[in-house]
Design a protein around this motif. Structure first.
Motif, PDB file in Angstrom:
ATOM      1  N   HIS A 127      54.696  22.823   7.872  1.00 20.14           N
ATOM      2  CA  HIS A 127      54.929  23.673   9.040  1.00 20.14           C
ATOM      3  C   HIS A 127      56.152  24.532   8.778  1.00 20.14           C
ATOM      4  CE1 HIS A 127      56.671  24.249  13.242  1.00 20.14           C
ATOM      5  NE2 HIS A 127      55.662  25.070  13.128  1.00 20.14           N
ATOM      6  N   VAL A 128      55.981  25.852   8.811  1.00 20.13           N
ATOM      7  CA  VAL A 128      57.075  26.775   8.504  1.00 20.13           C
ATOM      8  C   VAL A 128      57.227  27.781   9.633  1.00 20.13           C
ATOM      9  CG1 VAL A 128      56.770  26.546   6.012  1.00 20.13           C
ATOM     10  CG2 VAL A 128      55.545  28.354   7.248  1.00 20.13           C
ATOM     11  N   ALA A 129      58.441  28.294   9.782  1.00 21.63           N
ATOM     12  CA  ALA A 129      58.679  29.390  10.725  1.00 21.63           C
ATOM     13  C   ALA A 129      58.241  30.680  10.035  1.00 21.63           C
ATOM     14  CB  ALA A 129      60.153  29.446  11.096  1.00 21.63           C
ATOM     15  N   ARG A 130      57.369  31.419  10.677  1.00 21.87           N
ATOM     16  CA  ARG A 130      56.883  32.687  10.106  1.00 21.87           C
ATOM     17  C   ARG A 130      57.009  33.757  11.172  1.00 21.87           C
ATOM     18  NH1 ARG A 130      52.382  35.555   9.536  1.00 21.87           N
ATOM     19  NH2 ARG A 130      51.083  34.161  10.783  1.00 21.87           N
ATOM     20  N   HIS A 131      57.831  34.767  10.915  1.00 29.40           N
ATOM     21  CA  HIS A 131      58.185  35.742  11.953  1.00 29.40           C
ATOM     22  C   HIS A 131      57.319  36.995  11.931  1.00 29.40           C
ATOM     23  CE1 HIS A 131      61.608  33.243  12.894  1.00 29.40           C
ATOM     24  NE2 HIS A 131      62.012  33.297  11.634  1.00 29.40           N
ATOM     25  N   GLU A 132      56.426  37.109  10.935  1.00 25.15           N
ATOM     26  CA  GLU A 132      55.527  38.252  10.923  1.00 25.15           C
ATOM     27  C   GLU A 132      54.546  38.174  12.099  1.00 25.15           C
ATOM     28  OE1 GLU A 132      55.950  36.144   8.506  1.00 25.15           O
ATOM     29  OE2 GLU A 132      56.658  37.207   6.709  1.00 25.15           O
ATOM     30  N   LYS A 133      54.099  39.332  12.549  1.00 24.56           N
ATOM     31  CA  LYS A 133      53.147  39.362  13.657  1.00 24.56           C
ATOM     32  C   LYS A 133      51.788  38.851  13.203  1.00 24.56           C
ATOM     33  CE  LYS A 133      55.257  43.218  16.173  1.00 24.56           C
ATOM     34  NZ  LYS A 133      55.055  44.588  16.721  1.00 24.56           N
ATOM     35  N   GLY A 134      50.989  38.410  14.157  1.00 27.56           N
ATOM     36  CA  GLY A 134      49.639  37.991  13.867  1.00 27.56           C
ATOM     37  C   GLY A 134      49.560  36.584  13.302  1.00 27.56           C
ATOM     38  N   VAL A 135      48.354  36.211  12.883  1.00 24.03           N
ATOM     39  CA  VAL A 135      48.123  34.886  12.317  1.00 24.03           C
ATOM     40  C   VAL A 135      47.477  35.027  10.942  1.00 24.03           C
ATOM     41  CG1 VAL A 135      47.865  33.756  14.561  1.00 24.03           C
ATOM     42  CG2 VAL A 135      45.845  34.692  13.413  1.00 24.03           C
ATOM     43  N   GLN A 136      47.679  33.994  10.119  1.00 25.77           N
ATOM     44  CA  GLN A 136      47.035  33.961   8.819  1.00 25.77           C
ATOM     45  C   GLN A 136      45.543  33.676   8.983  1.00 25.77           C
ATOM     46  OE1 GLN A 136      50.709  32.103   6.159  1.00 25.77           O
ATOM     47  NE2 GLN A 136      49.000  30.803   6.702  1.00 25.77           N
TER      48      GLN A 136
END
Length: 293
Positions: free
Chosen positions: A159-168
């Motif tokens: 589990h990581v913090a990801r600040h980019e918009k949207g989802v993978q």
């Protein structure tokens, strides 16, 4: 029922006064059986010229603000108090016909569940991963399937913090074996739908007993609900491996993550005017004395 208090502050900062377009907010908790909103306040600076409240197709509260003033800072502060009733997911609560997978939803339920059954990804890699939770004959104990998938994602994905918009894309999450809470939730939803289980995306907040742990609780949170005949919509949090709604404050339920963005809007000015956006979230449980008031 425990009482939780949530304070969510978002501020935008600019070099010089800029104008603001329409801003759409999903910040007020849902009115569900397991959470009762006691107070909900929204403070916006500069004050909007007009604000309207509506409900979307899923029963979520949506506020829309319009502005006349220019400013160097736009600040939204949402404060809410709610009674929260933790619920568990027990096999005995499942209707007999749905205790073994695969099962078929009733004809009266299927129209309402259609959008939550629509495949999100039909990639063979995802389908193989989902099928690994089934027996060789394609069957599974429904309760075990849901619990195992939740806990497997928590145990085997980072589990990581990801600040980019949207989802993978779910396949990308599988290949990376990591993602943000919204990525892990999207993976589980895609896998459940591939198995014919209705699932939807949930956004809200997570209360942690350890107030020093900001990795999950310091931000808005995302998880999954699956529809099971008997208990209905049940919460599953693949980021933490928890089953049930304990410590989860539900703000919005949607079929696609892009429909549950807490705050979005526009501003008018030069691109270089934007300095920063800051977000702070605090979730706290009331003391026994406060809860008894």
């Amino acid at each position: 029922m425990p009482i939780l208090t949530v304070r969510h502050v978002t501020s935008y900062h600019y070099k010089q006064p800029v104008a603001f377009g329409e801003h759409r907010m999903m910040l007020r908790p849902r009115d569900d059986d397991d959470q009762i909103v006691l107070e909900s306040e929204l403070d916006i600076s500069p004050a909007p010229s007009r604000i309207s409240w509506t409900r979307d197709a899923f029963g979520n509260h949506v506020a829309t603000a319009h502005f006349d003033e220019r400013a160097t800072e736009l600040r939204f502060e949402s404060t809410m108090r709610l009674r929260h009733a933790p619920t568990e997911f027990c096999e005995a609560d499942i209707e007999d016909f749905a205790r073994s997978h695969p099962f078929a939803y009733g004809a009266e339920e299927r129209p309402d569940l259609a959008c939550f059954l629509a495949p999100q990804s039909q990639h063979p890699q995802l389908e193989r991963w989902a099928a690994a939770f089934l027996r060789e004959d394609g069957s599974a104990d429904t309760h075990r399937l849901l619990v195992d998938m939740t806990q497997t994602i928590n145990r085997t994905f980072k589990h990581v913090a990801r600040h980019e918009k949207g989802v993978q894309d779910p396949v990308q999450t599988l290949e990376l074996a990591s993602g943000s809470c919204r990525d892990l939730a999207t993976l589980m939803i895609a896998a459940l739908r591939a198995l014919g289980i209705a699932a939807r995306f949930v956004s809200g907040y997570l209360h942690l007993d350890d107030d020093d742990d900001d990795e999950i609780g310091g931000n808005t949170h995302a998880w999954v609900q699956a529809y099971i005949a008997g208990p209905g919509w049940v919460d599953f949090d693949p980021s933490s491996g928890m089953v049930g709604n304990r410590n989860l404050v539900r703000i919005a339920v949607v079929d696609e993550p892009r429909e549950a963005i807490p705050l979005q809007g526009t501003w008018i000015g030069a691109a270089s005017d934007h300095l920063a956006m800051k977000v702070a979230v605090k979730v706290a449980a009331a003391s026994d004395a406060e809860a008894g008031e």
